[in-house]
Design a protein around this motif. Structure first.
Motif, PDB file in Angstrom:
ATOM      1  N   ALA A 127       0.837  -1.203   0.000  1.00 44.73           N
ATOM      2  CA  ALA A 127       0.000   0.000   0.000  1.00 44.73           C
ATOM      3  C   ALA A 127       0.873   1.254   0.000  1.00 44.73           C
ATOM      4  O   ALA A 127       0.565   2.230  -0.702  1.00 44.73           O
ATOM      5  CB  ALA A 127      -0.942  -0.004   1.210  1.00 44.73           C
ATOM      6  N   LEU A 128       1.970   1.230   0.745  1.00 42.33           N
ATOM      7  CA  LEU A 128       2.877   2.378   0.777  1.00 42.33           C
ATOM      8  C   LEU A 128       3.519   2.593  -0.595  1.00 42.33           C
ATOM      9  O   LEU A 128       3.621   3.728  -1.074  1.00 42.33           O
ATOM     10  CB  LEU A 128       3.953   2.180   1.848  1.00 42.33           C
ATOM     11  CG  LEU A 128       4.871   3.366   2.112  1.00 42.33           C
ATOM     12  CD1 LEU A 128       4.075   4.573   2.623  1.00 42.33           C
ATOM     13  CD2 LEU A 128       5.959   2.976   3.104  1.00 42.33           C
ATOM     14  N   THR A 129       3.914   1.513  -1.239  1.00 39.39           N
ATOM     15  CA  THR A 129       4.481   1.601  -2.592  1.00 39.39           C
ATOM     16  C   THR A 129       3.448   2.172  -3.561  1.00 39.39           C
ATOM     17  O   THR A 129       3.752   3.074  -4.349  1.00 39.39           O
ATOM     18  CB  THR A 129       4.957   0.212  -3.060  1.00 39.39           C
ATOM     19  OG1 THR A 129       5.933  -0.278  -2.136  1.00 39.39           O
ATOM     20  CG2 THR A 129       5.546   0.271  -4.459  1.00 39.39           C
ATOM     21  N   ALA A 130       2.229   1.658  -3.501  1.00 42.15           N
ATOM     22  CA  ALA A 130       1.152   2.162  -4.360  1.00 42.15           C
ATOM     23  C   ALA A 130       0.890   3.637  -4.077  1.00 42.15           C
ATOM     24  O   ALA A 130       0.679   4.431  -4.998  1.00 42.15           O
ATOM     25  CB  ALA A 130      -0.124   1.343  -4.158  1.00 42.15           C
ATOM     26  N   PHE A 131       0.934   4.017  -2.809  1.00 41.93           N
ATOM     27  CA  PHE A 131       0.733   5.414  -2.427  1.00 41.93           C
ATOM     28  C   PHE A 131       1.770   6.315  -3.097  1.00 41.93           C
ATOM     29  O   PHE A 131       1.428   7.343  -3.670  1.00 41.93           O
ATOM     30  CB  PHE A 131       0.795   5.567  -0.906  1.00 41.93           C
ATOM     31  CG  PHE A 131       0.916   6.987  -0.455  1.00 41.93           C
ATOM     32  CD1 PHE A 131      -0.178   7.835  -0.502  1.00 41.93           C
ATOM     33  CD2 PHE A 131       2.129   7.481   0.011  1.00 41.93           C
ATOM     34  CE1 PHE A 131      -0.067   9.158  -0.091  1.00 41.93           C
ATOM     35  CE2 PHE A 131       2.246   8.790   0.420  1.00 41.93           C
ATOM     36  CZ  PHE A 131       1.146   9.637   0.374  1.00 41.93           C
ATOM     37  N   PHE A 132       3.041   5.927  -3.033  1.00 44.52           N
ATOM     38  CA  PHE A 132       4.097   6.743  -3.645  1.00 44.52           C
ATOM     39  C   PHE A 132       3.937   6.819  -5.160  1.00 44.52           C
ATOM     40  O   PHE A 132       4.110   7.882  -5.754  1.00 44.52           O
ATOM     41  CB  PHE A 132       5.485   6.224  -3.270  1.00 44.52           C
ATOM     42  CG  PHE A 132       5.888   6.565  -1.865  1.00 44.52           C
ATOM     43  CD1 PHE A 132       5.889   7.884  -1.419  1.00 44.52           C
ATOM     44  CD2 PHE A 132       6.248   5.574  -0.971  1.00 44.52           C
ATOM     45  CE1 PHE A 132       6.248   8.207  -0.119  1.00 44.52           C
ATOM     46  CE2 PHE A 132       6.616   5.880   0.327  1.00 44.52           C
ATOM     47  CZ  PHE A 132       6.617   7.202   0.755  1.00 44.52           C
ATOM     48  N   ILE A 133       3.569   5.728  -5.781  1.00 42.10           N
ATOM     49  CA  ILE A 133       3.336   5.729  -7.234  1.00 42.10           C
ATOM     50  C   ILE A 133       2.170   6.666  -7.570  1.00 42.10           C
ATOM     51  O   ILE A 133       2.248   7.469  -8.505  1.00 42.10           O
ATOM     52  CB  ILE A 133       3.077   4.301  -7.758  1.00 42.10           C
ATOM     53  CG1 ILE A 133       4.370   3.478  -7.655  1.00 42.10           C
ATOM     54  CG2 ILE A 133       2.541   4.318  -9.188  1.00 42.10           C
ATOM     55  CD1 ILE A 133       4.175   1.986  -7.856  1.00 42.10           C
ATOM     56  N   LEU A 134       1.101   6.578  -6.798  1.00 42.28           N
ATOM     57  CA  LEU A 134      -0.068   7.441  -7.025  1.00 42.28           C
ATOM     58  C   LEU A 134       0.278   8.915  -6.815  1.00 42.28           C
ATOM     59  O   LEU A 134      -0.216   9.781  -7.541  1.00 42.28           O
ATOM     60  CB  LEU A 134      -1.224   7.024  -6.120  1.00 42.28           C
ATOM     61  CG  LEU A 134      -1.862   5.677  -6.462  1.00 42.28           C
ATOM     62  CD1 LEU A 134      -2.761   5.206  -5.325  1.00 42.28           C
ATOM     63  CD2 LEU A 134      -2.625   5.756  -7.769  1.00 42.28           C
ATOM     64  N   GLN A 135       1.135   9.203  -5.845  1.00 39.56           N
ATOM     65  CA  GLN A 135       1.557  10.584  -5.618  1.00 39.56           C
ATOM     66  C   GLN A 135       2.292  11.123  -6.838  1.00 39.56           C
ATOM     67  O   GLN A 135       2.027  12.238  -7.287  1.00 39.56           O
ATOM     68  CB  GLN A 135       2.472  10.677  -4.391  1.00 39.56           C
ATOM     69  CG  GLN A 135       1.764  10.526  -3.083  1.00 39.56           C
ATOM     70  CD  GLN A 135       0.827  11.683  -2.825  1.00 39.56           C
ATOM     71  OE1 GLN A 135       1.248  12.822  -2.626  1.00 39.56           O
ATOM     72  NE2 GLN A 135      -0.461  11.417  -2.838  1.00 39.56           N
ATOM     73  N   VAL A 136       3.191  10.325  -7.374  1.00 39.02           N
ATOM     74  CA  VAL A 136       3.947  10.743  -8.564  1.00 39.02           C
ATOM     75  C   VAL A 136       2.992  10.979  -9.735  1.00 39.02           C
ATOM     76  O   VAL A 136       3.090  11.993 -10.434  1.00 39.02           O
ATOM     77  CB  VAL A 136       5.028   9.703  -8.928  1.00 39.02           C
ATOM     78  CG1 VAL A 136       5.625   9.968 -10.301  1.00 39.02           C
ATOM     79  CG2 VAL A 136       6.122   9.671  -7.865  1.00 39.02           C
ATOM     80  N   LEU A 137       2.049  10.068  -9.924  1.00 40.19           N
ATOM     81  CA  LEU A 137       1.092  10.214 -11.028  1.00 40.19           C
ATOM     82  C   LEU A 137       0.208  11.444 -10.849  1.00 40.19           C
ATOM     83  O   LEU A 137      -0.077  12.169 -11.802  1.00 40.19           O
ATOM     84  CB  LEU A 137       0.244   8.955 -11.161  1.00 40.19           C
ATOM     85  CG  LEU A 137       0.987   7.695 -11.611  1.00 40.19           C
ATOM     86  CD1 LEU A 137       0.066   6.474 -11.533  1.00 40.19           C
ATOM     87  CD2 LEU A 137       1.551   7.866 -13.005  1.00 40.19           C
ATOM     88  N   ARG A 138      -0.223  11.701  -9.621  1.00 38.32           N
ATOM     89  CA  ARG A 138      -1.080  12.856  -9.357  1.00 38.32           C
ATOM     90  C   ARG A 138      -0.323  14.165  -9.577  1.00 38.32           C
ATOM     91  O   ARG A 138      -0.833  15.105 -10.189  1.00 38.32           O
ATOM     92  CB  ARG A 138      -1.640  12.790  -7.936  1.00 38.32           C
ATOM     93  CG  ARG A 138      -2.909  13.563  -7.753  1.00 38.32           C
ATOM     94  CD  ARG A 138      -3.610  13.154  -6.478  1.00 38.32           C
ATOM     95  NE  ARG A 138      -2.770  13.345  -5.331  1.00 38.32           N
ATOM     96  CZ  ARG A 138      -2.518  14.544  -4.810  1.00 38.32           C
ATOM     97  NH1 ARG A 138      -3.039  15.614  -5.325  1.00 38.32           N
ATOM     98  NH2 ARG A 138      -1.752  14.647  -3.763  1.00 38.32           N
TER      99      ARG A 138
END
Length: 169
Positions: A75-86
């Motif tokens: 979930a933390l990895t997905a969070f960081f990826i989503l932050q970059v995409l956003r």
């Protein structure tokens, strides 16, 4: 671990508040250039949804004893990826990025970055954020409820945005 999550929670709250400041500045900039705003009637739904999202996470986190969960690091990895995409979405739109629907006449919609691939990438990213962020805080009810509420708001938001874009000239 709990202190780290409290810091992350505060970071997210201040990040979102900062985005509202940026959106307000961008709105002013766009209106000065003749932008037309639509969808004001449903904008409060976004404010209520995202405010209650953070309240819900805070409540669940407070009332749940934190225990190690194997979902945390994915979930933390997905969070960081989503932050970059956003952030990529926001940077791609530049001064045109907003939390409201504002359309500049005689300007084509942005079609670069993620917008070249997906028509509304920010809404997709936010959907997954509303799913992933609560998992970090063991806020599983929030993770189940808020993505669904986001989709409900989008059933009003996306048609209003599409209509505004079609009528922009």
């Amino acid at each position: 671990m709990k202190i780290l999550l409290i810091v992350l929670y505060l970071f997210l709250v201040f990040q979102r508040l900062g985005e509202l400041v940026i959106a307000r500045s961008n709105r002013r900039w766009m209106l000065e250039r003749g932008a037309r705003e639509v969808g004001e009637n449903h904008y409060f739904l976004f404010i209520v949804l995202h405010s209650l999202f953070f309240v819900s996470i805070g409540m669940e986190f407070y009332f749940t004893s934190f225990q190690w969960n194997p979902l945390f690091y994915p979930a933390l990895t997905a969070f960081f990826i989503l932050q970059v995409l956003r952030i990529w979405c926001i940077a791609t739109l530049g001064r045109r990025w907003n939390t409201r629907i504002l359309v500049l006449p005689d300007e084509e919609p942005i079609s670069k970055g993620l917008y070249r691939i997906i028509k509304h990438p920010n809404y997709v990213i936010v959907f997954f954020e509303l799913l992933v962020i609560p998992v970090l805080f063991h806020a599983y009810y929030t993770a189940l409820i808020f993505p669904f509420l986001h989709l409900m708001v989008l059933t009003v938001r996306i048609p209003a945005e599409e209509k505004a874009l079609q009528e922009r000239v």
